[in-house]
Design an enzyme around this catalytic site. Structure first.
Site, PDB file in Angstrom:
ATOM      1  N   LYS A  37       0.830  -1.213   0.000  1.00 50.61           N
ATOM      2  CA  LYS A  37       0.000   0.000   0.000  1.00 50.61           C
ATOM      3  C   LYS A  37       0.865   1.265   0.000  1.00 50.61           C
ATOM      4  O   LYS A  37       0.617   2.178  -0.765  1.00 50.61           O
ATOM      5  CB  LYS A  37      -0.920   0.051   1.237  1.00 50.61           C
ATOM      6  CG  LYS A  37      -1.990  -1.017   1.282  1.00 50.61           C
ATOM      7  CD  LYS A  37      -2.992  -0.742   2.397  1.00 50.61           C
ATOM      8  CE  LYS A  37      -2.361  -0.729   3.791  1.00 50.61           C
ATOM      9  NZ  LYS A  37      -1.785  -2.018   4.219  1.00 50.61           N
ATOM     10  N   ARG A  58      11.380  -6.291   4.477  1.00 52.94           N
ATOM     11  CA  ARG A  58      11.157  -4.843   4.314  1.00 52.94           C
ATOM     12  C   ARG A  58      12.103  -4.041   5.200  1.00 52.94           C
ATOM     13  O   ARG A  58      12.338  -4.380   6.349  1.00 52.94           O
ATOM     14  CB  ARG A  58       9.713  -4.503   4.671  1.00 52.94           C
ATOM     15  CG  ARG A  58       9.431  -3.004   4.572  1.00 52.94           C
ATOM     16  CD  ARG A  58       7.991  -2.710   4.390  1.00 52.94           C
ATOM     17  NE  ARG A  58       7.236  -2.791   5.641  1.00 52.94           N
ATOM     18  CZ  ARG A  58       5.941  -2.512   5.708  1.00 52.94           C
ATOM     19  NH1 ARG A  58       5.276  -2.182   4.605  1.00 52.94           N
ATOM     20  NH2 ARG A  58       5.300  -2.605   6.844  1.00 52.94           N
ATOM     21  N   ARG A  64      11.292  -2.068  10.876  1.00 51.20           N
ATOM     22  CA  ARG A  64      10.281  -1.610  11.828  1.00 51.20           C
ATOM     23  C   ARG A  64      10.039  -2.702  12.865  1.00 51.20           C
ATOM     24  O   ARG A  64       9.907  -3.865  12.496  1.00 51.20           O
ATOM     25  CB  ARG A  64       8.958  -1.347  11.098  1.00 51.20           C
ATOM     26  CG  ARG A  64       8.891   0.000  10.429  1.00 51.20           C
ATOM     27  CD  ARG A  64       7.705   0.140   9.504  1.00 51.20           C
ATOM     28  NE  ARG A  64       6.436  -0.327  10.046  1.00 51.20           N
ATOM     29  CZ  ARG A  64       5.278  -0.284   9.385  1.00 51.20           C
ATOM     30  NH1 ARG A  64       5.235   0.221   8.158  1.00 51.20           N
ATOM     31  NH2 ARG A  64       4.171  -0.727   9.918  1.00 51.20           N
ATOM     32  N   ARG A  73      -0.630  -8.562  13.331  1.00 53.13           N
ATOM     33  CA  ARG A  73      -1.189  -7.561  12.406  1.00 53.13           C
ATOM     34  C   ARG A  73      -2.103  -8.238  11.385  1.00 53.13           C
ATOM     35  O   ARG A  73      -3.109  -7.672  10.971  1.00 53.13           O
ATOM     36  CB  ARG A  73      -0.060  -6.790  11.715  1.00 53.13           C
ATOM     37  CG  ARG A  73       0.623  -5.813  12.675  1.00 53.13           C
ATOM     38  CD  ARG A  73       1.945  -5.305  12.131  1.00 53.13           C
ATOM     39  NE  ARG A  73       1.784  -4.489  10.954  1.00 53.13           N
ATOM     40  CZ  ARG A  73       2.743  -4.294  10.056  1.00 53.13           C
ATOM     41  NH1 ARG A  73       3.930  -4.857  10.205  1.00 53.13           N
ATOM     42  NH2 ARG A  73       2.522  -3.534   9.014  1.00 53.13           N
TER      43      ARG A  73
HETATM   44  P1  AMP Z   1       0.736   0.896   8.752  1.00 55.30           P
HETATM   45  O1  AMP Z   1       1.966   1.676   8.478  1.00 55.30           O
HETATM   46  O2  AMP Z   1      -0.467   1.363   7.967  1.00 55.30           O
HETATM   47  O3  AMP Z   1       0.959  -0.603   8.654  1.00 55.30           O
HETATM   48  O4  AMP Z   1       0.339   1.176  10.290  1.00 55.30           O
HETATM   49  C1  AMP Z   1       1.233   0.828  11.345  1.00 55.30           C
HETATM   50  C2  AMP Z   1       0.472   0.802  12.659  1.00 55.30           C
HETATM   51  O5  AMP Z   1      -0.097   2.091  12.947  1.00 55.30           O
HETATM   52  C3  AMP Z   1      -0.713  -0.156  12.715  1.00 55.30           C
HETATM   53  O6  AMP Z   1      -0.324  -1.507  12.985  1.00 55.30           O
HETATM   54  C4  AMP Z   1      -1.522   0.455  13.857  1.00 55.30           C
HETATM   55  O7  AMP Z   1      -0.933   0.184  15.111  1.00 55.30           O
HETATM   56  C5  AMP Z   1      -1.357   1.954  13.592  1.00 55.30           C
HETATM   57  N1  AMP Z   1      -2.407   2.459  12.675  1.00 55.30           N
HETATM   58  C6  AMP Z   1      -2.252   2.911  11.404  1.00 55.30           C
HETATM   59  N2  AMP Z   1      -3.421   3.299  10.877  1.00 55.30           N
HETATM   60  C7  AMP Z   1      -4.359   3.098  11.840  1.00 55.30           C
HETATM   61  C8  AMP Z   1      -5.762   3.289  11.906  1.00 55.30           C
HETATM   62  N3  AMP Z   1      -6.468   3.758  10.851  1.00 55.30           N
HETATM   63  N4  AMP Z   1      -6.397   2.961  13.064  1.00 55.30           N
HETATM   64  C9  AMP Z   1      -5.715   2.495  14.133  1.00 55.30           C
HETATM   65  N5  AMP Z   1      -4.395   2.267  14.128  1.00 55.30           N
HETATM   66  C10 AMP Z   1      -3.703   2.558  13.000  1.00 55.30           C
END
Ligand code: AMP
Length: 218
Positions: free
Chosen positions: A13, A127, A160, A171
């Site tokens: 994404k 990654r 990360r 996740r």
């Molecule tokens: P991502 O980079 O989109 O994989 O997001 C990393 C982490 O940020 C996720 O595993 C959540 O802990 C938090 N996070 C990101 N977007 C959201 C959201 N819309 N709602 C709640 N937590 C979020």
């Protein structure tokens, strides 16, 4: 263009969002990036989010929704936006619908990047993310020119903590339980587009643009 990208962690994404946002000339709004930026700068929001992000859990909606509302009210989001990582559950999708209805700015499309679990784990374990600008690379599929160094800003790359195998598994569970239902939510609205997230990065971007062009000209 008002667009949402949805898909499991590791579906690409973030990478696709950068290309699509540039193609359509719209801001890329990644809630994960906003949280990481705040965590790095140890802001109040960052400290609040950290325990959830590090465990692979969702940050509570009260926090996330306010943050997104603020970001969407910025002037650059008036010309459109690409949301990456939001909404992550049905309550967030409902909140977004209310905000957009009030502004009379409906979504054009929700693009789902589809990928199976084995491929996700392979991708995430390789990654690497730039500590400074957040750009992502992959040790096999998208190597930086110099190992361990970001091509864009020359800072260090790191893994990360939430890309570790144990947190990735959590996740994926969170995705299946909480995020996957929004796919049906948008399918019912008739704006869902699903494309396979396999192949090289340019190929996937072209597939996404072709699907979006066909959908918005309908
Ligand atoms: P991502 O980079 O989109 O994989 O997001 C990393 C982490 O940020 C996720 O595993 C959540 O802990 C938090 N996070 C990101 N977007 C959201 C959201 N819309 N709602 C709640 N937590 C979020």
């Amino acid at each position: 263009m008002r667009l949402i990208l949805v898909g499991p962690p590791g579906a690409g994404k973030g990478t696709q969002a950068v290309h699509l946002a540039a193609h359509y000339g719209i801001p890329h709004i990644s809630t994960g990036d906003i949280f990481r930026h705040n965590m790095k700068n140890e802001t109040e929001l960052g400290m609040l989010a950290k325990s959830y992000v590090d465990r692979g859990e969702l940050v509570p909606d009260t926090v996330t929704n306010e943050m997104v509302k603020d970001r969407l009210s910025d002037s650059d989001a008036k010309k459109g936006f690409l949301l990456d990582g939001f909404p992550r559950n049905v309550a967030q999708a409902e909140l977004l619908r209310k905000i957009l209805e009030k502004a009379n700015t409906p979504l054009d499309a929700v693009l789902e990047l589809a990928l199976d679990d084995a491929e996700i784990i392979a991708r995430l374990s390789g990654r690497r993310t730039c500590r400074n600008c957040g750009a992502t690379f992959h040790m096999i599929y998208e190597k930086p020119a110099t190992e361990g160094i970001c091509d864009t800003c020359k800072s260090d790359l790191y893994q990360r903590p939430d890309d570790s195998e144990e947190v990735v598994k959590r996740r994926l569970e969170v995705y299946a339980e909480q995020t996957k239902p929004i796919v049906s939510f948008y399918q019912a609205e008739g704006i869902l587009l699903t494309i396979p997230a396999v192949g090289d990065i340019t190929e996937i971007t072209q597939r996404a643009i072709a699907a979006l062009t066909a959908a918005v000209s309908r």
